[in-house]
Write an enzyme that holds these catalytic residues in place. Structure first.
Site, PDB file in Angstrom:
ATOM      1  N   HIS A   1       0.847  -1.192   0.000  1.00 30.06           N
ATOM      2  CA  HIS A   1       0.000   0.000   0.000  1.00 30.06           C
ATOM      3  C   HIS A   1       0.883   1.242   0.000  1.00 30.06           C
ATOM      4  O   HIS A   1       1.780   1.386   0.823  1.00 30.06           O
ATOM      5  CB  HIS A   1      -0.932  -0.007   1.206  1.00 30.06           C
TER       6      HIS A   1
ATOM      7  N   HIS B   1       2.977  -4.004   6.733  1.00 32.85           N
ATOM      8  CA  HIS B   1       2.028  -2.910   6.536  1.00 32.85           C
ATOM      9  C   HIS B   1       2.117  -1.935   7.706  1.00 32.85           C
ATOM     10  O   HIS B   1       2.746  -2.205   8.717  1.00 32.85           O
ATOM     11  CB  HIS B   1       0.591  -3.453   6.449  1.00 32.85           C
TER      12      HIS B   1
ATOM     13  N   GLU C   1       2.223   3.543   2.999  1.00 38.48           N
ATOM     14  CA  GLU C   1       2.819   2.880   4.161  1.00 38.48           C
ATOM     15  C   GLU C   1       4.341   2.866   4.030  1.00 38.48           C
ATOM     16  O   GLU C   1       4.989   1.826   3.945  1.00 38.48           O
ATOM     17  CB  GLU C   1       2.207   1.490   4.306  1.00 38.48           C
TER      18      GLU C   1
ATOM     19  N   GLU D   1       1.313  -5.480  10.914  1.00 34.99           N
ATOM     20  CA  GLU D   1       0.924  -4.065  10.908  1.00 34.99           C
ATOM     21  C   GLU D   1       1.841  -3.344  11.896  1.00 34.99           C
ATOM     22  O   GLU D   1       1.788  -3.581  13.097  1.00 34.99           O
ATOM     23  CB  GLU D   1      -0.540  -3.900  11.308  1.00 34.99           C
TER      24      GLU D   1
END
Length: 434
Positions: A183, A315, A186, A388
């Protein structure tokens, strides 16, 4: 830090502080203020089912902190968000908040055409990432090999580094894959992949644990899966909070690379069919758009056996470790039995204890389909996790200052080492054999 970065203008605006403006049933006075194109909301959603309802409205889910979801909605999406029946709080104009983070002074001759604002210049853009990878090859020619898995939609090479004691040889060793920056916004994840590369090359000669892992594994690292999106996110000199790639679809530009993998793709309402949504996959009636990354994984099937055994997709943000499946709330499903689910959760729990994050099955956050984790496990039985990273909440969200890079990448060192140590046979962590 390069001389170019040190000479960047230091007068950029400071980080914004979002004003918390609760939604009310009625408004006191008519307003002549222009409606923001994108508004930040905090939604109270305490269950996976509630969070899935929010995600299915097509809003851009930024992150989760406890029972709070931070989302961004366009004006046409706000009625659907309110229709969920959940508590919704207005946090202000998203684009104004992004502008307040700073802007590059392109009149400075030392500034490149694609660069980060002051306070963020420690992050690597595409060309700087390529330069860093080439320098690694120069410094460690006996440990790494650089190649491209293909081209992005806009023609950029999708660079991949192989790390091994014999990088030019396809050895009969367990293979590990790390992917970063799927993404676009990020950016901290690029630094995570570069951290792994640096640690396992510079430390090879002096750290016996690192040497043993490199000697007994073949490690593939893709630091920037989505370079087109990354460059677009910073192209104006201010952040755009762009998530997707830049490949046009039938209604808009951009497809979410992590809703575009073929396993259970489009099955369960885990991505939006809206062209403007941040989780837009390719059109539901057509197959997922082709990407070089699945092709690379498919080529690692040698003699009918998948050589890649484990994978982490990095992420930001929310400080979570996730594992399959994302398409169903069930802990087990076709292709994932109780023993395998136990191995996933046990390794996930052990890694989370080392980096201080939470851990859960992907669907405990909300339903997603067409993700890399589900595809790698469902198709290839690769033990695939999502990390994450920092921060935990929407402040500072996707754009923490570059002063956190060292601390927040080093934070994962022990978890990565544990992950690599079990990459020959993940079920060993629950006392099973492979």
């Amino acid at each position: 830090m390069s001389p170019k970065r040190r000479r960047l203008m230091a007068a950029a605006l400071g980080a914004c502080v979002a004003l918390v403006l609760p939604l009310h049933a009625g408004s006191a006075q008519p307003s002549t203020a222009k409606t923001p194109e994108r508004t930040v909301f905090e939604v109270t959603a305490s269950t996976p089912e509630a969070r899935t309802r929010v995600a299915r409205t097509g809003v851009d889910v930024l992150g989760q902190d406890g029972d709070k979801l931070t989302v961004v909605a366009e004006p046409r999406q706000q009625w659907a968000l309110r229709a969920t029946g959940l508590r919704v709080e207005n946090l202000g104009d998203y684009d104004a908040q992004l502008q307040a983070l700073g802007k590059v002074d392109f009149t400075d001759p030392q500034v490149g055409t694609q660069d980060f604002p002051s306070g963020y210049t420690g992050y690597h853009n595409f060309q700087e990432t390529v330069t860093e990878l080439n320098q690694t090859v120069t410094d460690h020619p006996n440990l790494v090999r650089l190649s491209s898995v293909g081209k992005s939609y806009q023609g950029r090479d999708l660079w991949m580094l192989k790390l091994s004691d014999n990088p030019a040889v396809d050895e009969n060793e367990p293979e590990v894959l790390f992917t970063c920056n799927m993404h676009a916004r990020e950016h901290l994840t690029v630094e995570m992949c570069l951290r792994i590369i640096k640690q396992y090359t510079d430390g090879y000669a002096t750290n016996p644990t690192i040497k043993n892992l490199v000697d007994s594994r073949e490690i593939w690292i893709i630091p920037m899966v989505n370079p087109d999106g990354v460059e677009y996110d910073i192209a104006t000199g201010s952040f755009r909070s762009w998530r997707k790639n830049r490949q046009p679809n039938s209604t808009a530009v951009g497809t979410d690379p992590n809703r575009n993998w073929g396993y259970q793709w489009g099955c369960c309402g885990g991505s939006s069919s809206s062209g403007s949504s941040e989780t837009t996959a390719a059109r539901r009636r057509s197959p997922p758009r082709r990407s070089p990354h699945p092709h690379f994984v498919n080529t690692r099937v040698v003699g009918g056996v998948q050589q890649i055994k484990t994978h982490i997709d990095w992420h930001t943000y929310s400080e979570l470790i996730l594992w399959p499946y994302g398409y169903t709330y069930n802990d087990t499903a076709p292709g994932l039995d109780a023993q395998q689910a136990s191995a996933f959760s046990t390794l996930g729990r052990r890694m989370a204890s080392l980096n201080g994050t939470r851990r859960q099955q992907s669907s405990d956050l909300y339903i997603t389909d067409g993700t890399i984790n589900d595809w790698l496990w469902g198709v290839h039985k690769i033990w695939s996790y999502t990390f994450e990273m920092y921060p935990k909440s929407s402040s500072p969200g996707f754009y923490p200052r570059d002063t956190v890079i060292a601390t927040q990448t080093q934070r994962n060192d022990s978890a990565v080492e544990l992950f690599l140590s079990y990459s020959d046979c993940v079920p060993r962590i629950i006392g099973r054999t492979c």
